[in-house]
Design an enzyme around this catalytic site. Structure first.
Site: not given
Lengths: 246, 443
Positions: A139, A152
């Site tokens: 990501s 995250y």
């Protein structure tokens, strides 16, 4: 391509599986629920130009003990796969993670430790047959320590570094590793969040990913605009990052 | 409430209502306890809008898997969020097409059932519901049931055209139609007046499986109702040749036009151009399905041309018994009252289907877009009064302004629908902005 897709029943994984099936590639699905798998397999079979039945097996990123068997099933069904795609992972907002320490543990374990373990299983199988393609979803959140994605993002940062090293190490042996860094994409994972500018949709991301795999690229920002956004973010000095809430 | 901070949902007509939709691939889980399911939001008015801001609205868009296709019979089963645009993309090259298609392809199967959509071939094929074999639904009590023309027929008939008020449609099974080519053989004819138009529609109906007409709704007097009649059929393989139609590359309307962009002058200019573009009185052409069925889909978000004030569509059907004079009178009233609109469509409908609230009945359907203005309520009222007197009815999928007493007056079938609703949802858990407005549900 003869591709195994972990997470191919939902979101971007679903879009990638459809794209591959519609152009005639063989696909094998891995996901957590049987009913979900059979429905997605039927969807892909109907889309394949030759109506090639799409196989599937259970595989849960929270259960690493099942990885080998799932990949064996894929190997048997596809007659030896040459591509592995991982779109599965966990997500929650920073606020939600800070409020739930147990979910934090699960998320970090799944997104980093277990994904690496899965990739190691896949990587070994691919190398024994002279290489292939491994595409894994990291990501943009892993590019820089940022307030809204502290936990995250860190799980994805570790994954990005692993994928980069894998590409360096095994490229000469014919294994192409693609680290996909999606920006905000409108999927079930992000449903309920307000989409920022340049938000992508799963079909657009799937098109970019398949093209990057075809061209054996090592890294992909998608939608493309995020390459520029993250270039700026990566170069922002610390004192600026402390001030801003991005 | 501050409209900038309150999240809203709106239909195609862009009039917002406070609310949010929940998205998930797992429609079965998503609809548990939900008040309403919506698809791609193409209904014009408030039929896909929540009755109140905190009602759970499930969006079916991501539940879009094909669950089975039989290439021998053409029977397709899919999740309710599967869209017509995907259906066309995947199945037209294989020689299959939806048996019935509305004027936009950006609709879901669930929406096509809930609105019981009709198309240019209504006089031959009926509505979409006539081709549905089975539905899987989540009912108000959260149970999941299958229904079809023979299984649970009361639930099925109430659901087809039932605007989502009988349960959440999860899966749809229906039959695709074989097509001989990917082209349409179209014959079009310029019609100088409404009387000739109606006669032309009457002549075309037995000869062609697909008919419709575009009307210049600004012209009055002797050329009132002038327009272009289009009739078509799928071209045979020998007529069509080998070439596949070029893939459509739609443009996107990038901004809201100002409220007054659609006015008498711009529309008169557009209508004159559109009318006279058809130079010859009659023409025969081979056209691709997209411009034939979905001319407006060529510009994504075209609803922005009406500006932030939004718009509505008035669509009604005037029964055959009322005759051509009634249609002429209606057009006269419409051109007298109605604001300028580039879109006015006329169509011959065949017999009524089995859906309890399904819109079409044997007669002439007229649809016209109207910008929202201070006069809109009184215009809709006047048109509705005419339609009631003529024994016709309106199309709920387009409606935002009809009054409940008018709706009751034009809908003798309502009792039966309400009885079915009483049986399947006695506590009225399923509701929409429209059901509050027209059926008196509590918001």
């Amino acid at each position: 391509m003869k591709a195994v897709i972990l997470g191919g029943t939902t979101g971007i994984g679903r879009a990638i599986a459809r794209r591959l099936a519609e152009r005639g590639d063989s696909v094998f699905l891995l996901a957590r629920e049987v009913d979900d798998l059979t429905r997605s397999a039927e969807d892909l079979t109907a889309r394949h130009p030759k109506r090639e039945p799409v196989g599937h097996a259970l595989c849960d990123l929270e259960r690493p003990e099942g990885f080998a068997a799932a990949l064996d099933a894929a190997d048997a069904a596809l007659g030896g796969f040459d591509a592995v795609i991982v779109t599965a992972g966990l997500f929650a907002t920073q606020d939600a993670l800070e409020a739930d320490i147990e979910f934090t543990r699960r998320l970090v374990t799944v997104n980093y430790a277990n994904t690496v373990v899965f990739c190691e299983h896949a990587r070994k199988r691919l190398l024994t047959r002279g290489g292939g393609r491994l595409a894994v979803f990291s990501s943009v959140a892993g590019d820089r320590g940022r307030k809204p994605v502290a936990i995250y993002g860190s799980s994805k940062a570790g994954l990005s570094v692993y994928l980069e090293a894998l590409d360096h190490k095994f490229h000469a042996q014919g294994l192409s590793v693609l680290c996909v860094k999606p920006g905000f994409v409108k999927t079930g994972m992000t449903a309920g969040l307000k989409p920022p500018p340049f938000a992508g949709d799963p079909e657009q991301v799937a098109r970019d990913v398949v093209r990057a795999m075809d061209r054996r690229r090592p890294m992909l920002y998608t939608p493309g605009m995020w390459a520029l956004v993250m270039l700026v973010i990566r170069w922002l000095p610390r004192f600026v990052m402390r001030k801003i809430n991005f | 409430m501050n409209p900038r901070t309150t999240p809203t949902l709106s239909g195609w007509g862009r009039l917002p209502a406070p609310g949010v939709e929940k998205l998930s691939e797992d429609l079965e889980r998503l609809t548990r306890g939900a008040a309403l399911t919506r698809g791609l939001g193409r209904s014009y008015g408030d039929s896909s809008l929540p009755a109140k801001a905190d009602d759970l609205v499930a969006c079916s868009r991501m539940a879009d898997r094909i669950l089975g296709f039989d290439p021998e019979t053409g029977v397709l089963r899919a999740e309710a969020g599967f869209s017509l645009v995907e259906l066309n993309r995947l199945f037209m090259p294989r020689g299959w097409f939806s048996p019935v298609t509305p004027g936009t392809k950006f609709v879901t199967l669930g929406g096509m059932v809930a609105s019981d959509v009709h198309g240019k071939n209504h006089h031959v094929e009926g509505c979409f519901g006539a081709h549905v074999r089975s539905l899987r639904m989540r009912l108000a009590d959260d149970s999941i049931v299958d229904c079809g023309p023979e299984q649970e027929p009361e639930l099925f008939d109430a659901t087809v055209g039932g605007m989502g008020l009988t349960g959440h449609i999860l899966e749809v099974e229906f039959s695709l139609a074989r097509i001989p080519s990917r082209w349409i053989h179209m014959e079009s004819e310029r019609m100088p007046s409404i009387d000739e138009f109606l006669a032309g529609l009457g002549r075309a109906a037995p000869a062609f499986p697909m008919t419709m007409g575009w009307i210049d709704c600004l012209h009055r007097g002797r050329s009132m109702g002038r327009g272009i009649l289009m009739a078509g059929r799928w071209a045979e393989a020998s007529e069509a040749g080998e070439l596949a139609p070029r893939a459509a590359h739609p443009l996107t309307m990038p901004v809201d036009l100002p409220n007054l962009a659609i006015n008498d002058l711009t529309v008169a200019a557009f209508n004159a151009l559109y009318y006279w573009k058809h130079l010859r009185r009659r023409a025969t052409t081979l056209v691709a399905p997209d411009p034939f069925f979905y001319p407006l889909d060529a510009i994504l978000e075209w609803n922005r041309v009406y500006g932030p004030r939004g718009f509505t569509q008035y669509q009604c059907v005037i029964p055959r018994q009322a005759g051509a004079p009634a249609v002429r009178e209606f057009m006269d009233l419409l051109t007298k009252l109605g604001g300028a609109s580039p879109l006015c469509v006329i169509k011959d409908c065949g017999p009524e289907g089995r859906g309890m609230l399904s819109f079409p009945l044997e007669g002439t359907s007229i649809a016209v877009d109207m910008a929202v203005s201070p006069q809109i309520q009184s215009i809709v009222d006047r048109l509705n009064e005419f339609v009631i007197a003529a024994g016709g009815r309106i199309y709920l999928t387009k409606d935002r302004f009809t009054r409940p007493e008018h709706y009751r007056a034009m809908e003798p079938r309502l009792e039966r629908f309400l009885a079915a609703r009483e049986k399947y949802d006695p506590h009225r858990k399923l509701r929409s902005g429209q059901s509050v407005r027209l059926l008196g549900d509590v918001a």
